[in-house]
Design an enzyme around this catalytic site. Sequence first.
Site, PDB file in Angstrom:
ATOM      1  N   TYR A 150       0.855  -1.183   0.000  1.00 11.31           N
ATOM      2  CA  TYR A 150       0.000   0.000   0.000  1.00 11.31           C
ATOM      3  C   TYR A 150       0.891   1.232   0.000  1.00 11.31           C
ATOM      4  O   TYR A 150       1.797   1.354   0.825  1.00 11.31           O
ATOM      5  CB  TYR A 150      -0.929   0.047   1.221  1.00 11.31           C
ATOM      6  N   ASP A 251       9.260   2.875   1.249  1.00  9.69           N
ATOM      7  CA  ASP A 251       8.149   3.652   1.795  1.00  9.69           C
ATOM      8  C   ASP A 251       8.087   3.389   3.303  1.00  9.69           C
ATOM      9  O   ASP A 251       7.558   2.371   3.747  1.00  9.69           O
ATOM     10  CB  ASP A 251       6.853   3.230   1.085  1.00  9.69           C
TER      11      ASP A 251
HETATM   12  C1  LIG Z   1      -0.536   5.872   5.005  1.00 10.56           C
HETATM   13  C2  LIG Z   1       0.442   5.421   4.022  1.00 10.56           C
HETATM   14  C3  LIG Z   1       0.647   6.120   2.809  1.00 10.56           C
HETATM   15  C4  LIG Z   1      -0.201   7.304   2.413  1.00 10.56           C
HETATM   16  O1  LIG Z   1      -0.077   8.374   3.282  1.00 10.56           O
HETATM   17  P1  LIG Z   1      -1.245   9.508   3.334  1.00 10.56           P
HETATM   18  O2  LIG Z   1      -0.705  10.519   4.293  1.00 10.56           O
HETATM   19  O3  LIG Z   1      -2.472   8.808   3.830  1.00 10.56           O
HETATM   20  O4  LIG Z   1      -1.410  10.037   1.966  1.00 10.56           O
HETATM   21  C5  LIG Z   1       1.610   5.660   1.953  1.00 10.56           C
HETATM   22  N1  LIG Z   1       2.365   4.590   2.251  1.00 10.56           N
HETATM   23  C6  LIG Z   1       2.216   3.906   3.403  1.00 10.56           C
HETATM   24  C7  LIG Z   1       3.090   2.743   3.689  1.00 10.56           C
HETATM   25  C8  LIG Z   1       1.246   4.295   4.321  1.00 10.56           C
HETATM   26  O5  LIG Z   1       1.076   3.590   5.443  1.00 10.56           O
END
Ligand SMILES: *Cc1c(COP(=O)(O)O)cnc(C)c1O
Length: 433
Positions: A150, A251
């Site tokens: 995600y 990420d």
């Molecule tokens: C929450 C999340 C996002 C997106 O962040 P937002 O601030 O909701 O746009 C991207 N990558 C990971 C792994 C996340 O947990």
Amino acid sequence: MQLDPHWQSLIDYDQRHIWHPYSASPNPTAPIGVTATQGSRLTLANGWQVVDGMSSWWAAIHGYNHPTIMQAMKNQIDTMPHIMFGGLTHEPAIELAKRLIALTPDGLEKVFFADSGSVAMEVAIKIALQYWISQGKTQKTQMLSIRQGYHGDTFATMAVCDPINGMHHLFNEVLRPSLFAPAPQMGFGIDGDNQDIAELEKILQQHHPQIAALTLEPIVQGAGGMRFYRPAYLKAARELCTQYNVLMIADEIATGFGRTGKLFACEWAKITPDIMTLGKALTGGNLTLAAVLCTDQISDTLCLGKPGVLMHGPTFMANPLACATAIASIDLLLASPWQTHIADIEQHLLTELMPLQALDGVAEVRVLGAIGVVELEKTDLGPKIQAAALEAGAWVRPFGKLIYTMPAFNIPAGELHQLTNAIKVAIQSSLCA
Ligand SMILES: *Cc1c(COP(=O)(O)O)cnc(C)c1O
């Protein structure tokens, strides 16, 4: 939920007019009003006080309204809440950049401040694409991702979320097609058979001339399934990216700032990605802010090509109030015994939640750092469990089959007990009903 007329009318209005995350409008489910937060406690519109099990989605690592952070925010509000970042700069951005560069894995030397996690991932993807365009390698335009991942809700990030359960398959026709490697075998402590790594290598071998970057969430796959995987996979992914000349985007929006027991999950495999994204806990859950870091090599190469600049610049880039808040949160974290806090939470979650694994209807319980996950066999018990947990004194927000918690690192022992107790009671009663 029993509400006074004022709150009842507010909730009615909300249900008719306001979108919530992944909600319908009008909203058939009444959201729960919150009137105040303090530490790990929420005060609800009906007067209840409950323990917070979600840290507002990984973010509020010090609990709510921490006096040190509140004071830093007040100071910044009085001096300069916002100023544009085009052509201007300020101390909060510079001091925050210094901290991020010092704390993240060696080699990440450049910082881009964005407004949210999704935008940070958009920028990370853009940096990767522009890096190859600058070198005239215009065929390297595809993203490779791993299943169950995600990375956000915007268009470039939707395309690298899990294509089936990533919540975005609806848009498959309009998204740029990405490549997907199978999800890593589940289990942080397992000795994997490395088939997953072999599959990743096969894709890289076959498609590397077209691949700009691999995106992954190190060690913990969050919203795509709350799965933990072994550091050896992450290490192998790093080595394969180097070998096949593909950039690695880590990420760390969910994992950053201690959640897994390391400050950054990349440290479990002692790797430096080419690009790293941060968000969520960056401001201790107080304001929206995200950051993208990359190596000198990436930025130097990108800026050698035409037009010589990174093509991105949000209006509220490096908002001083958010930066000052992030500095206060990071300093507070580093001054606290956070490793001990997380080890204690991990031990508590193991002791209290693991026995649920014996229940009929529970598929698996897993714990890593300050993250506890109970995976059920059925997907439809979430609302019932949420309501039962609230009755028992805790706020959790189940997602499909997953009942999970990631409390504040400084949650008091009694409240942590109340939280796991509520989770247990809620799951037991919902499975037996
Ligand atoms: C929450 C999340 C996002 C997106 O962040 P937002 O601030 O909701 O746009 C991207 N990558 C990971 C792994 C996340 O947990």
